[in-house]
Scaffold this motif. Structure first.
Motif, mmCIF file in Angstrom:
data_model
loop_
_atom_site.group_PDB
_atom_site.id
_atom_site.type_symbol
_atom_site.label_atom_id
_atom_site.label_comp_id
_atom_site.label_asym_id
_atom_site.label_seq_id
_atom_site.Cartn_x
_atom_site.Cartn_y
_atom_site.Cartn_z
ATOM 1 N N UNK A 90 0.821 -1.296 -0.001
ATOM 2 C CA UNK A 90 0.128 0.092 -0.017
ATOM 3 C C UNK A 90 0.826 1.301 -0.188
ATOM 4 N N UNK A 91 2.004 1.218 0.976
ATOM 5 C CA UNK A 91 2.872 2.556 0.986
ATOM 6 C C UNK A 91 3.748 2.532 -0.386
ATOM 7 N N UNK A 92 4.155 1.399 -0.762
ATOM 8 C CA UNK A 92 5.312 1.465 -1.854
ATOM 9 C C UNK A 92 4.636 0.500 -3.088
ATOM 10 N N UNK A 93 3.956 1.285 -3.641
ATOM 11 C CA UNK A 93 3.284 0.285 -4.869
ATOM 12 C C UNK A 93 4.066 0.807 -6.191
ATOM 13 N N UNK A 94 4.341 2.076 -6.399
ATOM 14 C CA UNK A 94 4.872 2.604 -7.713
ATOM 15 C C UNK A 94 6.382 3.015 -7.444
ATOM 16 N N UNK A 95 7.095 3.139 -8.754
ATOM 17 C CA UNK A 95 8.534 3.677 -8.474
ATOM 18 C C UNK A 95 8.603 4.887 -7.719
ATOM 19 N N UNK A 96 7.746 5.718 -8.030
ATOM 20 C CA UNK A 96 7.849 7.009 -7.508
ATOM 21 C C UNK A 96 7.622 7.041 -5.774
ATOM 22 N N UNK A 97 6.960 6.043 -5.368
ATOM 23 C CA UNK A 97 6.822 5.809 -3.987
ATOM 24 C C UNK A 97 8.267 5.610 -3.284
ATOM 25 N N UNK A 98 9.146 4.697 -4.092
ATOM 26 C CA UNK A 98 10.263 4.454 -3.761
ATOM 27 C C UNK A 98 11.350 5.583 -3.990
ATOM 28 N N UNK A 99 11.120 6.328 -4.895
ATOM 29 C CA UNK A 99 12.072 7.619 -5.070
ATOM 30 C C UNK A 99 11.894 8.521 -3.686
ATOM 31 N N UNK A 100 10.962 8.736 -3.032
ATOM 32 C CA UNK A 100 11.024 9.253 -1.750
ATOM 33 C C UNK A 100 12.127 9.147 -0.775
ATOM 34 N N UNK A 101 12.427 7.801 -0.733
ATOM 35 C CA UNK A 101 13.483 7.341 0.080
ATOM 36 C C UNK A 101 14.973 7.922 0.090
ATOM 37 N N UNK A 102 15.569 8.107 0.773
ATOM 38 C CA UNK A 102 17.064 8.313 0.721
ATOM 39 C C UNK A 102 17.725 7.478 -0.201
ATOM 40 N N UNK A 103 18.902 7.739 -0.622
ATOM 41 C CA UNK A 103 19.534 6.792 -1.592
ATOM 42 C C UNK A 103 20.001 5.345 -0.831
ATOM 43 N N UNK A 104 20.777 5.834 0.621
ATOM 44 C CA UNK A 104 21.185 4.660 1.362
ATOM 45 C C UNK A 104 20.178 3.755 1.560
ATOM 46 N N UNK A 105 18.838 4.121 1.953
ATOM 47 C CA UNK A 105 17.943 3.297 2.590
ATOM 48 C C UNK A 105 17.355 2.568 1.417
ATOM 49 N N UNK A 106 17.234 3.138 0.053
ATOM 50 C CA UNK A 106 16.794 2.462 -1.231
ATOM 51 C C UNK A 106 17.919 1.440 -1.487
ATOM 52 N N UNK A 107 19.066 1.789 -1.402
ATOM 53 C CA UNK A 107 19.962 0.773 -1.801
ATOM 54 C C UNK A 107 20.066 -0.694 -0.656
ATOM 55 N N UNK A 108 19.668 -0.203 0.502
ATOM 56 C CA UNK A 108 19.447 -1.301 1.463
ATOM 57 C C UNK A 108 18.153 -2.171 1.331
ATOM 58 N N UNK A 109 17.127 -1.493 0.653
ATOM 59 C CA UNK A 109 15.744 -2.095 0.296
ATOM 60 C C UNK A 109 16.336 -3.314 -0.768
ATOM 61 N N UNK A 110 17.052 -2.514 -1.650
ATOM 62 C CA UNK A 110 17.313 -3.563 -2.918
ATOM 63 C C UNK A 110 18.008 -4.689 -2.516
ATOM 64 N N UNK A 111 19.173 -4.583 -1.638
ATOM 65 C CA UNK A 111 19.906 -5.666 -1.087
ATOM 66 C C UNK A 111 18.945 -6.666 -0.326
ATOM 67 N N UNK A 112 18.081 -6.322 0.464
ATOM 68 C CA UNK A 112 17.345 -7.141 1.200
ATOM 69 C C UNK A 112 16.333 -7.811 0.340
ATOM 70 N N UNK A 113 15.978 -7.206 -0.915
ATOM 71 C CA UNK A 113 15.053 -7.853 -1.673
ATOM 72 C C UNK A 113 15.931 -8.762 -2.987
ATOM 73 N N UNK A 114 17.264 -8.594 -2.609
ATOM 74 C CA UNK A 114 18.163 -9.513 -3.467
ATOM 75 C C UNK A 114 17.966 -8.777 -5.038
ATOM 76 N N UNK A 115 17.875 -7.748 -5.315
ATOM 77 C CA UNK A 115 17.524 -7.167 -6.676
ATOM 78 C C UNK A 115 18.844 -7.133 -7.446
ATOM 79 N N UNK A 116 18.998 -7.461 -8.555
ATOM 80 C CA UNK A 116 19.877 -7.765 -9.372
ATOM 81 C C UNK A 116 20.317 -6.491 -10.223
ATOM 82 N N UNK A 117 21.668 -6.097 -10.237
ATOM 83 C CA UNK A 117 22.124 -5.016 -11.098
ATOM 84 C C UNK A 117 22.640 -3.990 -10.205
ATOM 85 N N UNK A 118 22.785 -4.150 -8.749
ATOM 86 C CA UNK A 118 23.338 -2.896 -7.885
ATOM 87 C C UNK A 118 24.618 -2.991 -7.963
#
Length: 118
Positions: A90-118
């Protein structure tokens, strides 16, 4: 399913059963497990019910069945996962929702979700 034979389990209604039971979980005892079918005695019912099983799901052959949990604690964990994932989606449905996060938190979320390409 063979490991549940003779033990008390908790059933979460699925399909049409979920509508009829309004999401209430049910206590049952697994009476017998065969190659394809499982027989359970549902708490409060006067008879044993036979279901086809697929993994940890009992299927009635129609659009209804039950997901099987070894304990009530496992069932509570399932509901908690559903609740938390719903809050996140509900809180983070679209790309623009994630763009509100600071870069360091966004990188941490991507690492936790095991997103490829970082």
């Amino acid at each position: 399913m063979k490991e549940f034979e003779g033990k008390e389990v908790w059933l979460r209604p699925t399909g049409n059963n979920a509508r009829g039971n309004r999401g209430k979980h049910i206590k049952a005892v697994v009476v017998k497990v065969a190659r394809v079918n499982a027989t359970v005695r549902i708490d409060g019912w006067g008879r044993d019910e036979k279901f086809r099983f697929n993994g940890h799901h009992l299927d009635s052959g129609y659009n209804s069945g039950y997901a099987v949990y070894a304990s009530q604690a496992e069932l509570v964990k399932y509901y908690e996962r559903v609740r938390i994932s719903g809050l996140i989606s509900t809180e983070y449905r679209y790309q623009r929702d994630f763009q509100r996060l600071p870069l360091d938190k966004l990188i941490k979320v991507a690492e936790l979700l095991n997103v490829v390409g970082i």
